[in-house]
Design an enzyme around this catalytic site. Structure first.
Site, mmCIF file in Angstrom:
data_model
loop_
_atom_site.group_PDB
_atom_site.id
_atom_site.type_symbol
_atom_site.label_atom_id
_atom_site.label_comp_id
_atom_site.label_asym_id
_atom_site.label_seq_id
_atom_site.Cartn_x
_atom_site.Cartn_y
_atom_site.Cartn_z
ATOM 1 N N TRP A 1 0.823 -1.213 0.000
ATOM 2 C CA TRP A 1 0.000 0.000 0.000
ATOM 3 C C TRP A 1 0.860 1.268 0.000
ATOM 4 O O TRP A 1 0.343 2.362 -0.144
ATOM 5 C CB TRP A 1 -0.920 0.016 1.224
ATOM 6 C CG TRP A 1 -2.057 -0.961 1.154
ATOM 7 C CD1 TRP A 1 -2.258 -1.968 0.238
ATOM 8 C CD2 TRP A 1 -3.176 -1.018 2.058
ATOM 9 N NE1 TRP A 1 -3.425 -2.630 0.514
ATOM 10 C CE2 TRP A 1 -4.009 -2.082 1.623
ATOM 11 C CE3 TRP A 1 -3.559 -0.283 3.175
ATOM 12 C CZ2 TRP A 1 -5.195 -2.408 2.285
ATOM 13 C CZ3 TRP A 1 -4.734 -0.616 3.846
ATOM 14 C CH2 TRP A 1 -5.537 -1.664 3.399
ATOM 15 N N LYS A 2 2.158 1.121 0.226
ATOM 16 C CA LYS A 2 3.071 2.278 0.324
ATOM 17 C C LYS A 2 2.494 3.281 1.339
ATOM 18 O O LYS A 2 1.877 2.856 2.309
ATOM 19 C CB LYS A 2 3.290 2.883 -1.061
ATOM 20 C CG LYS A 2 3.739 1.804 -2.070
ATOM 21 C CD LYS A 2 4.285 2.341 -3.340
ATOM 22 C CE LYS A 2 4.719 1.174 -4.230
ATOM 23 N NZ LYS A 2 5.329 1.608 -5.490
ATOM 24 N N GLY B 1 1.586 -2.538 -6.311
ATOM 25 C CA GLY B 1 1.464 -1.231 -5.662
ATOM 26 C C GLY B 1 0.080 -0.651 -5.894
ATOM 27 O O GLY B 1 -0.884 -1.041 -5.233
ATOM 28 N N GLY B 2 -0.021 0.249 -6.850
ATOM 29 C CA GLY B 2 -1.266 0.995 -7.098
ATOM 30 C C GLY B 2 -2.518 0.132 -7.170
ATOM 31 O O GLY B 2 -3.544 0.466 -6.561
ATOM 32 N N GLU C 1 11.637 -5.939 -9.166
ATOM 33 C CA GLU C 1 10.878 -4.749 -9.527
ATOM 34 C C GLU C 1 11.796 -3.776 -10.259
ATOM 35 O O GLU C 1 12.525 -3.017 -9.608
ATOM 36 C CB GLU C 1 10.336 -4.052 -8.275
ATOM 37 C CG GLU C 1 9.426 -4.900 -7.422
ATOM 38 C CD GLU C 1 8.497 -4.060 -6.552
ATOM 39 O OE1 GLU C 1 7.299 -4.279 -6.631
ATOM 40 O OE2 GLU C 1 8.977 -3.167 -5.832
HETATM 41 P P1 13P Z 1 3.068 -0.229 -8.853
HETATM 42 O O1 13P Z 1 2.301 -1.535 -8.925
HETATM 43 O O2 13P Z 1 2.226 0.921 -8.401
HETATM 44 O O3 13P Z 1 3.836 0.037 -10.115
HETATM 45 O O4 13P Z 1 4.155 -0.415 -7.681
HETATM 46 C C1 13P Z 1 4.962 -1.542 -7.683
HETATM 47 C C2 13P Z 1 5.695 -1.592 -6.400
HETATM 48 O O5 13P Z 1 6.584 -0.816 -6.144
HETATM 49 C C3 13P Z 1 5.272 -2.616 -5.430
HETATM 50 O O6 13P Z 1 6.202 -2.702 -4.386
#
Ligand code: 13P
Length: 252
Positions: free
Chosen positions: A10-11, A234-235, A166
């Site tokens: 979720w950052k 992430g998103g 990643e």
């Molecule tokens: P996104 O899926 O938003 O590109 O982010 C990937 C990520 O950094 C997951 O740790």
């Protein structure tokens, strides 16, 4: 043999109340997909609330970072023991930690050892930047991150690791790697150096995820690759239909 694994990072998003709403929305759909190891990694402030909501489910909880020392005068940090009270997993070495907070392979290595010593499973992130990719340094960078970030573990610990490849240029950009390209990097620069460190059996047991602009539309393509066992999302992990569809795609 390797159980598919999908984690949502979720950052720095969601207050406690927002986290409660999203978890309540997401859990029933995720509960219906036991073929996949499902993990949610909210911010530290929401871990307690989310852990209470996940109790009695098989959905795992992860932190997004931690320090390597057990306790002491480290203002603002969270110890491995504190993470272990609530979480089965911890994301370590994410590129955003490397870029904005100066994390290096040597500090990732300390954190990996500290997590394992506290029975927390690390989800270790590796990946090259756009500049490194364009300079033809992907092989060297990813191999170094694996070798230096994961050196010195007990051999029995190695198979329990989860690794996420990643590529930094694919994170949050909408420009995912190709599935074949990601698979090649994982086979040659993640599993091979792992085999050199801990043997072929361990290297084949480790779950390796792809991360970077994974969506409900492109996930299945990644999961069809022989060396990709899931995704670090992430998103799309902030939206119930998208995250659930990605987990469903991992069933195979
Ligand atoms: P996104 O899926 O938003 O590109 O982010 C990937 C990520 O950094 C997951 O740790």
């Amino acid at each position: 043999m390797r159980k598919p694994f999908v984690a949502g990072n979720w950052k720095m998003n969601k207050t406690i109340e927002q986290a409660r709403v999203l978890i309540a929305d997401m859990v029933p759909g995720l509960q219906a997909i036991p073929e996949v190891e499902r993990v949610i990694c909210p911010p530290f402030t929401s871990l307690l609330a989310v852990s209470a909501m996940l109790a009695g489910t098989e959905i795992g909880l992860g932190a997004q970072n931690m320090f390597w020392e057990n306790s002491g005068a480290y203002t603002g940090e969270i110890s491995p023991g504190m993470v272990a009270e609530l979480c089965k997993y911890v994301i370590l070495g994410h590129s955003e930690r490397r870029t904005y907070f100066g994390e290096k392979d040597v500090t990732v290595n300390r954190k990996v050892k500290a997590a394992l010593a506290n029975a927390v499973i690390p989800i270790v992130c590796v990946g090259e930047t756009l500049a490194e990719n364009e300079a033809g340094q992907t092989a060297a960078v990813v191999t170094r991150q694996i070798k230096e970030g994961l050196q010195g573990l007990e051999p029995a610990q190695a198979p329990t690791l989860v690794i996420a490849y990643e590529p930094v240029w694919a994170i949050g950009t909408g420009r995912a790697a190709t599935a074949e390209g990601a698979n090649q990097v994982i086979a040659a620069y993640v599993r091979k150096p792992l085999a050199e460190l801990y043997g072929e059996v361990a290297a084949q047991a480790v779950r390796v995820l792809y991360g970077g602009s994974v969506t409900a539309a492109n996930a299945a393509e990644f999961f069809r690759q022989p060396d990709i066992d899931g995704a670090l999302v992430g998103g799309a992990s902030l939206k119930t239909p998208d995250f659930t569809a990605i987990v469903q795609a991992a069933v195979g």
